[in-house]
Design a protein around this motif. Structure first.
Motif, short mmCIF file in Angstrom:
data_model
loop_
_atom_site.label_atom_id
_atom_site.label_comp_id
_atom_site.label_asym_id
_atom_site.label_seq_id
_atom_site.Cartn_x
_atom_site.Cartn_y
_atom_site.Cartn_z
N ILE A 30 0.37 -0.84 -0.07
CA ILE A 30 0.07 -0.16 0.04
C ILE A 30 0.95 1.10 -0.52
O ILE A 30 0.64 2.46 -0.60
N LYS A 31 2.15 0.85 0.25
CA LYS A 31 2.90 2.50 1.11
C LYS A 31 3.91 2.29 1.56
O LYS A 31 4.29 1.44 2.71
N ALA A 32 5.23 2.27 1.16
CA ALA A 32 6.31 2.29 1.16
C ALA A 32 6.48 3.30 2.12
O ALA A 32 6.42 4.12 2.34
N ASN A 33 8.28 3.39 2.92
CA ASN A 33 8.58 4.11 4.18
C ASN A 33 7.55 4.99 4.57
O ASN A 33 7.30 5.95 4.50
N THR A 34 6.60 4.29 5.74
CA THR A 34 5.68 5.01 6.55
C THR A 34 6.27 5.24 8.20
O THR A 34 5.38 5.92 8.61
N GLY A 35 7.28 5.22 8.05
CA GLY A 35 8.04 5.19 9.68
C GLY A 35 9.28 4.87 10.10
O GLY A 35 9.90 3.96 9.00
N LEU A 36 9.80 5.07 10.92
CA LEU A 36 11.15 4.53 11.38
C LEU A 36 11.10 4.28 12.65
O LEU A 36 10.45 4.08 13.48
N ALA A 37 11.33 2.48 12.06
CA ALA A 37 11.59 1.80 13.77
C ALA A 37 12.32 1.57 14.73
O ALA A 37 13.59 2.36 13.84
N ALA A 38 12.03 2.14 16.27
CA ALA A 38 13.75 2.61 16.59
C ALA A 38 13.17 1.35 17.98
O ALA A 38 12.17 1.41 18.29
#
Length: 562
Positions: free
Chosen positions: A182-190
């Motif tokens: 659906i959508k790539a790069n939706t947040g940064l996992a930390a």
């Protein structure tokens, strides 16, 4: 270590789901296989279009994976395939706010010869913001099958990794022949997870390193702007880390900070206030003490769809001294406080959704029921599964409710969703129908739902690591159960045997656990299955791997008589 286990075949114990592929091809089917019609109507079903709906009889018309109409008097095109839904209940498809279903761990990088533990390369220290979850994701994973079987149609998948693991993506739990993106790069996992044997190895070190990476990214962006607009300026060093962090610094994507307890919540919010990035708190387990703090922070929230086991409470005895009674009371208070947290979040007006990370798929429904018993409303539970999750993920334009023009993502059950005997019969993802077996409780010796687990069972399993099989035996002496299981030896050389622990048989359900020795480390494996005569279907949960399906058949010649 995970990679070693995959190669050795421990995960051969896991079954790739009991559900076959969908009957209906959705709108994004690159295989060229097309159904006779892409238009379907589920007629006269009870439809809950959103979390606040009380349920109305209606027909749902689907065309090319999109909801075209919902209502009592829907005009159906001639090519429509009609599915009678008189006894069915339709809900929006569930959305997993943060998931690692279908995610495999990447190769561990090799340490350089000049490695210095106080200043390791970013990749070795677990700082990989350039990675994408899509590079680690397989829609054909049995974990995806299990999540979909539980009603989940969409998920924000997170990459596996260290303190800054990489970028998340939103995917459908749909057609195995589609990318489902659906959508790539939706947040940064930390996370607050430090690196082993190097800096940053502690939570305080992680905070300092995150701050350092963030600030250096800001400086690099300023130097890039100067370099591109002026002459006589030295070229800035554009590392993968700084480039991967740039859209976080510019506010384009949030940081999904994994925080399990109140102290980690405070640390993540402290970083957010200092640096100014968008924040989503995910994986919350113990947050009772910081609900007001979370509300004042304005952070978005994803709580674990899990509750503590109540084994210790059920095992409590009546004839005990005052000291033991006081201990029992403390255990009960802690349990009650844990299951009441979600309800308190709702009452505080904090919109939240669920994450399945760190949970057993087989226990999701049970955990949800416990939260409702603890004070969460049914409307609040459904909102957390659907509309709240869609809003937090930024996909509420296409998902989260059942409306004309939205994607045909639906959960279709045999009864009201939160009733004990209700079962999921169909899950619709992007117009693809996935059908699930509805099991009726059988009467055994006149008792509803009572099954005898004693005997030798042959189980089969299949994961991306391959197919395998084994057996487990359950014996009973008096009221106590015992047993053993054979499995593929992760250290090679055939099979290994382990005793069964914590065996519980209640109604149709059989639960047990056992330990697997892999390279000197002990892995806890927990199995839960539903017995139907001489067959059992269920799930197997392995710490750090997630849930997988398992299927077993009992050898009739070895069934012990009651």
């Amino acid at each position: 270590m995970k990679k070693t286990l995959l190669k050795a075949g421990v995960l051969g114990m896991l079954l790739a789901g009991v559900m076959g592929s969908g009957q209906v091809f959705g709108q994004s089917d690159p295989t060229g296989k097309k159904p006779i019609t892409s238009t379907y109507a589920i007629t006269n079903a009870t439809v809950f279009a959103n979390a606040s709906s009380t349920g109305n009889k209606a027909t749902v018309l689907i065309k090319d994976g999109v909801i075209k109409s919902i209502g009592r008097n829907v005009s159906l095109p001639p090519e429509t395939k009609v599915i009678e839904g008189d006894s069915l209940f339709i809900y929006p498809g569930f959305i997993d706010g943060a998931s690692q279903a279908g995610i495999t761990r990447p190769e561990d990088p090799k340490r350089p010869e000049d490695f210095v533990s106080s200043n390791p390369p970013d990749e070795i220290a677990g700082i990989t913001p350039w990675r994408s979850a899509m590079d680690q994701f397989s829609i054909k994973s049995s974990q995806v099958d299990e999540l979909r079987k539980a009603g989940f149609t969409m998920a924000q998948i997170l990459p596996d990794g260290g303190m800054i693991a990489g970028k998340s993506a939103v995917v459908l739990m749909g057609n195995p022949n589609s990318t489902n993106l659906i959508k790539a790069n939706t947040g940064l996992a930390a996370s607050m997870r430090g690196a082993r044997g190097m800096y940053p190895g502690t939570a305080v070190g992680v905070m300092a390193k995150f701050r350092d990476v963030y600030k250096n990214t800001e400086l690099t962006q300023g130097r890039i702007a100067q370099f591109t607009s002026s002459t006589g300026v030295s070229r800035p060093e554009m590392t993968p880390t700084y480039m991967g962090m740039s859209d976080v610094v510019t506010g384009q994507v949030p940081v999904l900070f994994s925080v399990s307890n109140d102290l980690q919540v405070r640390r993540a919010v402290s970083l957010q206030k200092e640096l100014g990035f968008q924040l989503v708190l995910t994986g919350l387990e113990e947050y009772d003490e910081v609900i007001d703090f979370i509300k004042s922070s304005g952070a978005k929230v994803l709580i674990q769809l899990a509750t503590p086991e109540d084994k210790a409470i059920k095992a409590q005895k009546e004839d005990v001294n005052d000291a033991i009674k006081a201990q029992y009371e403390r255990v009960q208070e802690a349990y009650d406080r844990a299951i009441a947290q979600a309800g308190k979040l709702e009452k505080a007006g904090v919109p939240f959704a669920f994450t399945t990370i760190g949970t057993k798929t087989a226990d999701l429904g049970k955990s949800l029921q416990k939260m409702i018993e603890g004070g969460l409303s049914e409307a609040g539970a459904l909102a957390a599964l659907t509309s709240n999750a869609a809003a937090i993920l930024g996909v509420d334009r296409i998902a989260g409710t059942l409306e004309n023009g939205k994607m045909a993502n639906m959960v279709i059950s045999t009864g009201p969703l939160f009733e004990e005997d209700s079962q999921i019969k169909h899950v619709v993802v992007d117009g693809n129908f996935f059908d699930y077996e509805v099991k009726k409780k059988k009467k055994v010796n006149g008792n509803d739902g009572e099954s005898n687990p004693v005997g030798t069972w042959t189980y089969t399993s299949e994961t991306p690591a391959g197919s395998s099989g084994g057996s487990f035996t359950v014996e009973k002496e008096g009221s106590e159960y015992s047993g053993k299981i054979t499995y593929d030896d992760p250290q090679g050389g055939g099979t290994a045997t382990s005793p069964l622990q914590n065996i519980q048989a209640s109604g149709n359900t059989l639960k047990f656990s056992f330990n697997v020795n892999a390279g000197g480390m002990s892995l806890d494996v927990q199995v839960s299955g539903e017995i139907d005569g001489d067959s059992m279907d269920g799930s197997m949960y392995i710490s750090d791997f997630g849930s997988f399906a398992i299927s077993a058949t009992r050898n009739p010649s070895l069934i012990a008589k009651k």
